[in-house]
Design a protein around this motif. Structure first.
Motif, short mmCIF file in Angstrom:
data_model
loop_
_atom_site.label_atom_id
_atom_site.label_comp_id
_atom_site.label_asym_id
_atom_site.label_seq_id
_atom_site.Cartn_x
_atom_site.Cartn_y
_atom_site.Cartn_z
N ALA A 65 0.82 -0.90 0.07
CA ALA A 65 -0.03 0.03 -0.06
C ALA A 65 0.84 1.45 0.07
O ALA A 65 0.63 2.18 -0.40
CB ALA A 65 -0.84 -0.07 1.19
N THR A 66 2.09 1.03 0.54
CA THR A 66 3.07 2.21 0.71
C THR A 66 4.25 1.62 0.15
O THR A 66 4.60 0.36 0.19
CB THR A 66 3.15 2.76 2.01
OG1 THR A 66 3.78 1.76 2.77
CG2 THR A 66 1.70 3.31 2.49
N SER A 67 5.34 2.51 -0.35
CA SER A 67 6.62 2.23 -0.72
C SER A 67 7.78 3.32 -0.82
O SER A 67 6.99 4.57 -0.80
CB SER A 67 6.36 1.77 -2.29
OG SER A 67 7.67 1.26 -2.88
N THR A 68 8.73 3.08 -0.42
CA THR A 68 9.90 4.00 -0.38
C THR A 68 11.28 3.24 -0.44
O THR A 68 11.66 2.13 -0.01
CB THR A 68 9.77 4.92 1.05
OG1 THR A 68 10.67 5.93 0.64
CG2 THR A 68 10.24 4.06 2.13
N GLU A 69 12.25 4.01 -0.80
CA GLU A 69 13.56 3.62 -0.96
C GLU A 69 14.23 3.77 0.22
O GLU A 69 14.07 4.96 0.86
CB GLU A 69 14.01 4.51 -2.34
CG GLU A 69 15.58 3.87 -2.34
CD GLU A 69 16.66 4.86 -3.56
OE1 GLU A 69 17.66 5.05 -3.32
OE2 GLU A 69 15.93 5.13 -4.51
N ILE A 70 14.90 2.90 0.75
CA ILE A 70 15.48 3.12 2.04
C ILE A 70 16.95 3.52 2.07
O ILE A 70 17.73 2.67 0.97
CB ILE A 70 15.51 1.77 2.77
CG1 ILE A 70 13.92 1.34 3.09
CG2 ILE A 70 16.20 1.46 4.01
CD1 ILE A 70 13.15 2.21 4.15
#
Length: 112
Positions: A65-70
């Protein structure tokens, strides 16, 4: 053995469940460009030459549902922002929308 397979077959992008990804990041890999993970809360990340992308979401949203580069050097392991056709809200115990950074219940909306 998974790492050997990736390197033997020149695998450059993979999606691994969170627990496996956390272990995989502990070993050296030379073939990957991107490691996507999701399925549970990411508790740790290790700096690697490949991009690490954290995907998060409740089961009702089929994991993402959510996503981001770490960036493991930042210390904070964000769940990121809503993916396309999805909105996320953090609600208090009284069902009031919380400002960014405040803890609460994750509620997901939209066509996603």
């Amino acid at each position: 053995r998974l790492n050997d397979y990736f390197e033997t077959h020149n695998v450059t992008i993979t999606f691994l469940p969170t627990q496996l990804a956390e272990q995989f990041m502990e070993i050296e890999n030379t073939s990957l460009r991107v490691l996507l993970t999701g399925g549970d809360k990411l508790k740790r990340a290790v700096k690697q030459p490949y991009t690490i992308v954290n995907n998060y979401g409740p089961t009702e949203n089929t994991v993402v549902a959510t996503s981001t580069e770490i960036n493991p050097e930042e210390g904070s392991l964000s769940i990121g922002r809503a993916i396309a056709n999805t909105r996320v809200y953090i609600l208090s115990e009284n069902h009031q929308v919380q400002p960014e950074g405040v803890a609460g219940e994750l509620c997901v909306a939209g066509r996603g």
